[in-house]
Enzyme design. Structure first.
Site, PDB file in Angstrom:
ATOM      1  N   CYS A  16      -7.488  -4.356   3.632  1.00 18.79           N
ATOM      2  CA  CYS A  16      -6.261  -3.921   4.301  1.00 18.79           C
ATOM      3  C   CYS A  16      -6.360  -4.304   5.766  1.00 18.79           C
ATOM      4  O   CYS A  16      -7.446  -4.501   6.296  1.00 18.79           O
ATOM      5  CB  CYS A  16      -6.062  -2.430   4.104  1.00 18.79           C
ATOM      6  SG  CYS A  16      -7.459  -1.493   4.739  1.00 18.79           S
ATOM      7  N   LEU A  72       0.800  -1.227   0.000  1.00 16.81           N
ATOM      8  CA  LEU A  72       0.000   0.000   0.000  1.00 16.81           C
ATOM      9  C   LEU A  72       0.838   1.285   0.000  1.00 16.81           C
ATOM     10  O   LEU A  72       0.411   2.323   0.508  1.00 16.81           O
ATOM     11  CB  LEU A  72      -0.972  -0.017   1.183  1.00 16.81           C
ATOM     12  CG  LEU A  72      -1.996  -1.178   1.148  1.00 16.81           C
ATOM     13  CD1 LEU A  72      -2.699  -1.339   2.481  1.00 16.81           C
ATOM     14  CD2 LEU A  72      -3.014  -0.972   0.037  1.00 16.81           C
ATOM     15  N   GLY A  78     -10.820  -8.690 -12.107  1.00 14.66           N
ATOM     16  CA  GLY A  78     -10.038  -9.868 -11.746  1.00 14.66           C
ATOM     17  C   GLY A  78      -9.635 -10.605 -13.007  1.00 14.66           C
ATOM     18  O   GLY A  78     -10.387 -11.400 -13.534  1.00 14.66           O
TER      19      GLY A  78
END
Ligand SMILES: Cc1cc2nc3c(=O)[nH]c(=O)nc-3n(C[C@H](O)[C@H](O)[C@H](O)COP(=O)(O)OP(=O)(O)OC[C@H]3O[C@@H](n4cnc5c(N)ncnc54)[C@H](O)[C@@H]3O)c2cc1C
Ligand SMILES: Cc1cc2nc3c(=O)[nH]c(=O)nc-3n(C[C@H](O)[C@H](O)[C@H](O)COP(=O)(O)OP(=O)(O)OC[C@H]3O[C@@H](n4cnc5c(N)ncnc54)[C@H](O)[C@@H]3O)c2cc1C
Ligand SMILES: Cc1cc2nc3c(=O)[nH]c(=O)nc-3n(C[C@H](O)[C@H](O)[C@H](O)COP(=O)(O)O)c2cc1C
Ligand SMILES: Cc1cc2nc3c(=O)[nH]c(=O)nc-3n(C[C@H](O)[C@H](O)[C@H](O)COP(=O)(O)O)c2cc1C
Ligand code: FES
Ligand code: FES
Lengths: 320, 225, 320, 225
Positions: C139, C82, C252
């Site tokens: 996250c 990140l 995806g």
């Protein structure tokens, strides 16, 4: 030790899963090796660590209508629908042939209900020659609205512990990867009395024909296997190996001996080869030879030194 | 089954019929469709490709005269049959257009009679080859007893099996299904086949091992396409 | 209609997600398109349906040590960690440049805590020009022992509903695929007030260097993206589309327009292109052009006729 | 970055330096390592491959005389520099063995002086090229002021950066890292670089866009390999 080839000591590849001794850790994955005969034309299947047969149920099952398979990038989706000949036919016709191979025969089985699981396990356990049972909990549960046994912690606990009471054979629980926390499912299997867990089964997947706008499988969805899933499978096997203290059998996308080594290094005691048999009928044997050669080159004399030997020498952080 | 290259995309080998062989070589003829055949079409002399085979069953030997019905690339598995039984066959050969009528010259030398059709009329009669055959039967009813050997697209076979049943003809057909293992291990390539002994009246058979050649009358076509 | 090319009526590709109107459904996936500049050298990025920028946090983040990426069969594992420039730098330096492009800018963001999520959303919402917010819940959550926000139903509910109260911008919740039941997570996001959900984020994965017996990523695990995951992503998007009534943004493994069509056909209103940008900088534009061409050929005049047009005309059974 | 073929395995393009160019062609020289380079090595004349580039920065122009240090295939990105600044460079060129000393003849024509080493002594001095350079510095201390241009494996660069710091030399190095996008978008290819302004003293820079050439002194090598 000298440097000539003749001096090389054959490394020890034998491992043990509960009371089951295997001469090497290379097994076949259920459903990808038929009942052994298909591939015995190509090589001496007795060289394998074990043969795991196609999943069996009490009664024969027809399976799903075709199309049943579709290729995806580095993967294969199948919706065979658990077609099988049933345990009676298996025990009478196939098992005697299989027992001619000098390698343990592990029987993969499943049921629509908990009772069917138990009955199937009981019957299989009365037969001489079967080395271990692998229960496939990635199948739908009739009593729970066809939800998958292996994705519901409660049902998993029940079915494993009840099958455990029904058999004295080494019991392997084959986990479904379609869960959020595979390690906790593995612990449930362990607590339920499993002697080992095997993973991964296939990932629920789908493909669409954009011309007809229909699913490419008659069953709409199927299970993804093959090299595409390997990185997820390795991660899951690693997580499970850290969480349980029963042996783990790793699989998912193994094509080469290097793939197999990844699973062994993160901690699985044995590995199973599935889709790769379709790519190359000699896959299992080449993987076995590759592992042996690697051990010689790296000076590893016993496979148990390799298993779980992952080196992590920096701080671990979880991100992204 | 054949595969060019050793990478993982495409993953699987593709099934092909043997067109012909001699002491040194196997001959294949294929149509470019998707990845598998595109990569196969790119190989150069000396490249190594992977072959798994021969697989499955073969045509039952014809007794005397016989009828052959081929759609497009479906001629391939029939060429050896024609070669091994020269001047015994009446060949019905149809395709989309003239360009897709492959091996036409070679085939016509091997047969007693030949009827040709194309969808666009660019060669032979305009129309479907199964219709041409139907018309032929009307004026040659004695031919109803001859065994038919057939290969074409699934839609063609589907249409043709109706005719076979109506006229109670005897027909062997080479069937297609998507394959993975090629040896009967994965159960991926099945077709629905009549089975009187079964409570539901059918079971699934593998195209790769039990087939690819089936008695067309026994195949149930209600499956999804 | 005539048959000449000139007679072809340009199909309508515009779609709407909450109050946000997009001229077409092709977006970029967060973290794979930088802040837009990188790819504006290759083509006119204003042609895209929307640009989703790299995930931002309150303070700049350094990210993980290298190696950060590893290629797998038809896939890519990343553990960027990140890394980002922080919202201040973004709002002052990058946003003004992005606003020159004539396409909506969607800002992907995350926080270590629920409060950080809220504060980041509040600050971003005061700035003119941002078209929508996408919250990345894949996250780790500092307050919950670094467990992933998006894999815990309770925490997901809390963080979504509280961010909802903190912003008037259209709110997209980007779901983690590392869960057992993605549809129920999507419903939680919907109930929490999300205007749309996007999926899939990457699958937790791992790769091992068998020579060194070390993980190939310094972070040990990373997220798998690319064509390998497409069949699982399509299945998940299909399940989510059936479960919620807010728009779904599918992604995806989309590399070609056909891949994009699969996601649209199973029901996603828009699609995002990630890893494919690395394979081909023109991927998004070629996908856009491919969808348009397909619609012309198939006689589809409005993209909304295509979205969710999957045909299922046989009995559905779940097996294997 | 280059890629042969259009399939999805291998997925990513691989980074390569431009060896040379003329009006019509770009020249590459690469070592077969894994899938990417194996497939590249198989292309035939007329095949189409994918190129993304040129990417990243270049060598800062040398002022007068300069030193070049190359390890094995690391000679590639230095050849154009040598060509553009003929007879100005002192070249230190090392490799595993004689066979891996590529472009040796061409390179030696472009430089003022050349020192060669191999790990096995099959050509030049036996030993690591960085050690040969170290010995050279002892007897040629005036060369300490010359700018060094360097390319080699990460371990070589790591070892060399110690020397650079000890002697306070000025050195530009071309660095390697695994890449995905090649344009600075994915942040996959970073190296750790000293940053005084940062509280922790470093930040990550991309090799593909901020590099591949960095001031070697600024790179922090404590990262995991
Ligand atoms: C026994 C047998 C013999 C064959 N002999 C020949 C031959 O001699 N010459 C020849 O040109 N072709 C032959 N075929 C067909 C050939 O196998 C396919 O054309 C080939 O697999 C297409 O692969 P591809 O990768 O190019 O296309 P793909 O991208 O795999 O497929 C293109 C399209 O065809 C479909 N498809 C692929 N294979 C099959 C299949 N086996 N059945 C039904 N649909 C399929 C795919 O779903 C897709 O829609 C034979 C098939 C069988 C089963
Ligand atoms: C800016 C730059 C310029 C380069 N120029 C050249 C050149 O001119 N000629 C040449 O032969 N090579 C060059 N390389 C190295 C070349 O990119 C790699 O050898 C190539 O990517 C290997 O790919 P592969 O698929 O054959 O091997 P892979 O199977 O990808 O890899 C083989 C091994 O090398 C590792 N690896 C691959 N790429 C890298 C990398 N970039 N950094 C660190 N480890 C890596 C892999 O992890 C693996 O262990 C250059 C690299 C960079 C970054
Ligand atoms: C065609 C096919 C059939 C399968 N049948 C079964 C089965 O009957 N029982 C079972 O537990 N797993 C079954 N599996 C799953 C495999 O045993 C294995 O877990 C999975 O394919 C992952 O390994 P792979 O990627 O090496 O194929 C099947 C897989 C395939 C591809
Ligand atoms: C290098 C890289 C960085 C990513 N960074 C982010 C991010 O910052 N925020 C986020 O929500 N998703 C991030 N993702 C996930 C992508 O947006 C996308 O969900 C995922 O890659 C699947 O799509 P793909 O297969 O098309 O790449 C990242 C993916 C990659 C490959
Ligand atoms: S292809 Fe596997 S059974 Fe036919
Ligand atoms: S390769 Fe993507 S930032 Fe360098």
């Amino acid at each position: 030790m000298g440097s000539g080839f003749l001096d090389v000591i054959k490394p020890n590849l034998s491992i043990q899963i509960a009371t089951l001794k295997l001469k090497n850790p290379v097994m076949t994955a259920s459903g990808t090796f038929g009942y052994g005969e298909e591939y015995s034309e190509f090589f001496d299947v007795s060289r394998l660590g074990a043969i795991v047969v196609k999943g069996l149920s009490m009664k024969p099952k027809k399976g799903n209508p075709p199309p049943r398979i579709v290729e995806t990038p580095a993967g294969l989706i199948n919706s065979i629908g658990l077609q099988n000949i049933g345990i009676d036919h298996f025990l009478n016709e196939k098992l005697p042939l299989l027992l001619k191979f000098k390698t343990p025969i592990i029987v993969n089985f499943f049921g629509d209900t908990v009772d069917e699981f138990i009955k199937t396990a009981e019957i299989l356990s009365t037969h001489k020659g079967i080395a271990a049972l692998e229960m496939n909990v990635s199948c739908p549960n009739k009593e729970a609205g066809w939800r998958i046994f292996g994705t519901d912690p409660k049902i998993l606990k029940e079915v494993v512990s009840r099958v455990r009471s029904a058999t004295n054979l080494p019991l392997i629980v084959k986990l479904s990867p379609n869960v959020g926390d595979i390690a906790s499912m593995a612990k449930i299997a362990q607590d339920g009395g499993a002697d080992a867990v095997s993973l991964v089964n296939t990932f629920l997947a789908m493909a669409v024909d954009v011309k007809t706008r229909r699913p490419l499988l008659a069953n709409i969805v199927g299970g993804l296997s093959g090299p595409a899933i390997k990185p997820i499978a390795v991660r899951m096997v690693w997580e499970v190996c850290k969480a349980v203290n029963i042996p783990v059998i790793g699989m998912g996308g193994i094509v080469t001996y290097k793939d197999a080594l990844e699973f062994l290094i993160v901690g699985s005691k044995a590995i199973a080869v599935g889709t790769a048999n379709f790519l190359n009928p000699f896959a299992t044997i080449e993987i076995l030879e590759g592992i042996e050669k690697y051990m010689v080159e790296e000076g590893i004399t016993d496979i148990n030194q390799l298993i779980g030997s992952l080196v992590i020498d920096y701080e671990r952080t979880y991100n992204n | 089954m054949l595969q060019a290259g050793d990478n993982l995309d495409p993953l699987l080998k593709r099934p092909f019929s043997i067109l012909d062989y001699d002491d040194e070589l196997l001959y294949f003829l294929f149509k470019k469709k998707g990845k598998g055949t595109i990569y196969l079409s790119r190989i150069n002399k000396g490249d190594v490709i992977t072959l798994l085979g021969p697989l499955g069953n073969g045509w039952p030997a014809p007794q005397g005269e016989f009828i052959v019905i081929a759609g497009g690339i479906g001629i391939v598995p029939l060429m050896l049959l024609l070669k091994q039984h020269r001047n015994k066959a009446i060949l019905f050969y149809g395709a989309k257009n003239e360009n897709e009528l492959l091996m036409l010259e070679e085939a016509s030398k091997l047969v007693k009679e030949i009827y040709i059709s194309t969808d666009d009329g660019s060669k032979g009669t305009r129309g479907l080859i199964t219709e041409i055959f139907n018309d032929f039967l009307v004026s040659n009813s004695s031919c109803k007893d001859l065994t038919i050997y057939c290969c074409g697209s699934p839609p063609m076979l589907k249409a043709f099996s109706k005719l076979i049943r109506e006229h109670n003809l005897s027909c062997y057909a080479s069937v297609e299904e998507y394959m993975a293992c090629g040896v009967g291990a994965c159960l991926g390539c099945v077709v629905k086949v009549i089975n009187e002994a079964d409570s539901e009246g059918f079971h699934y058979k593998t195209v790769c091992k039990d087939g690819p050649i089936f008695n067309l009358k026994e195949i149930i076509w209600d499956q999804v396409f």
